[in-house]
Design a protein around this motif. Structure first.
Motif, PDB file in Angstrom:
ATOM      1  N   ARG A  57     -14.832  12.872 -17.949  1.00 29.38           N
ATOM      2  CA  ARG A  57     -15.951  11.999 -18.310  1.00 29.38           C
ATOM      3  C   ARG A  57     -15.549  10.523 -18.326  1.00 29.38           C
ATOM      4  O   ARG A  57     -16.377   9.663 -18.573  1.00 29.38           O
ATOM      5  N   GLY A  58     -14.263  10.259 -18.123  1.00 27.32           N
ATOM      6  CA  GLY A  58     -13.786   8.883 -18.125  1.00 27.32           C
ATOM      7  C   GLY A  58     -13.517   8.338 -19.515  1.00 27.32           C
ATOM      8  O   GLY A  58     -13.394   7.127 -19.701  1.00 27.32           O
ATOM      9  N   GLU A  77     -16.686   1.362 -25.762  1.00 30.31           N
ATOM     10  CA  GLU A  77     -17.660   0.857 -24.785  1.00 30.31           C
ATOM     11  C   GLU A  77     -17.779   1.811 -23.601  1.00 30.31           C
ATOM     12  O   GLU A  77     -18.826   1.898 -22.966  1.00 30.31           O
ATOM     13  N   ARG A  78     -16.713   2.529 -23.321  1.00 30.23           N
ATOM     14  CA  ARG A  78     -16.710   3.489 -22.220  1.00 30.23           C
ATOM     15  C   ARG A  78     -17.686   4.628 -22.487  1.00 30.23           C
ATOM     16  O   ARG A  78     -18.314   5.147 -21.575  1.00 30.23           O
ATOM     17  N   ILE A  79     -17.824   4.997 -23.766  1.00 31.47           N
ATOM     18  CA  ILE A  79     -18.775   6.047 -24.133  1.00 31.47           C
ATOM     19  C   ILE A  79     -20.194   5.569 -23.829  1.00 31.47           C
ATOM     20  O   ILE A  79     -21.014   6.319 -23.290  1.00 31.47           O
ATOM     21  N   ILE A  80     -20.467   4.313 -24.160  1.00 36.70           N
ATOM     22  CA  ILE A  80     -21.793   3.755 -23.891  1.00 36.70           C
ATOM     23  C   ILE A  80     -22.072   3.772 -22.389  1.00 36.70           C
ATOM     24  O   ILE A  80     -23.151   4.174 -21.959  1.00 36.70           O
ATOM     25  N   SER A  81     -21.096   3.370 -21.598  1.00 31.24           N
ATOM     26  CA  SER A  81     -21.253   3.392 -20.135  1.00 31.24           C
ATOM     27  C   SER A  81     -21.491   4.806 -19.634  1.00 31.24           C
ATOM     28  O   SER A  81     -22.343   5.038 -18.770  1.00 31.24           O
ATOM     29  N   TYR A  82     -20.735   5.746 -20.157  1.00 33.08           N
ATOM     30  CA  TYR A  82     -20.888   7.152 -19.774  1.00 33.08           C
ATOM     31  C   TYR A  82     -22.297   7.643 -20.092  1.00 33.08           C
ATOM     32  O   TYR A  82     -22.954   8.280 -19.268  1.00 33.08           O
ATOM     33  N   LEU A  83     -22.783   7.326 -21.296  1.00 35.57           N
ATOM     34  CA  LEU A  83     -24.111   7.770 -21.701  1.00 35.57           C
ATOM     35  C   LEU A  83     -25.206   7.124 -20.859  1.00 35.57           C
ATOM     36  O   LEU A  83     -26.195   7.774 -20.509  1.00 35.57           O
TER      37      LEU A  83
END
Length: 103
Positions: A57-58, A77-83
């Protein structure tokens, strides 16, 4: 009011074990799977499975130093991008289904 990050992460689609591993790794920094497993209080086998899923998922990266793999939890911030990416894909799927139903 304290933020329950584990609940937020599970509501974002992570399994409870993945959320615990992500939070443990964020706390301790680049670490071996064994160290992350100990911190998260999860078996090493389950930790490796979760790390694999999170990496796909990165949300994790791996660096190799000598013979050791160190796992690094990516910035939140990567979680936000993933979502956002997941949301875009879902919106596209919804549009495709709507067109098929109307067509």
């Amino acid at each position: 009011m304290a933020t329950d990050y584990q609940t937020l992460l599970t509501s974002a689609g992570l399994l409870p074990s993945e959320a615990r591993i992500y939070l443990a790794a964020r706390e301790i920094g680049p670490s071996t799977a064994q160290h992350i497993a100990q911190k998260a209080d999860i078996s090493r086998t389950a930790t490796y499975e979760a790390l694999d899923s999170l990496q796909k998922r990165g949300l994790f990266s791996i660096s190799t130093i000598g013979k050791k793999n160190l796992f690094v939890a990516e910035d939140p911030e990567r979680i936000i991008s993933y979502l956002k990416k997941e949301q875009e894909e879902l919106n596209t799927t919804i549009s495709d289904i709507e067109r098929a139903v109307e067509g």
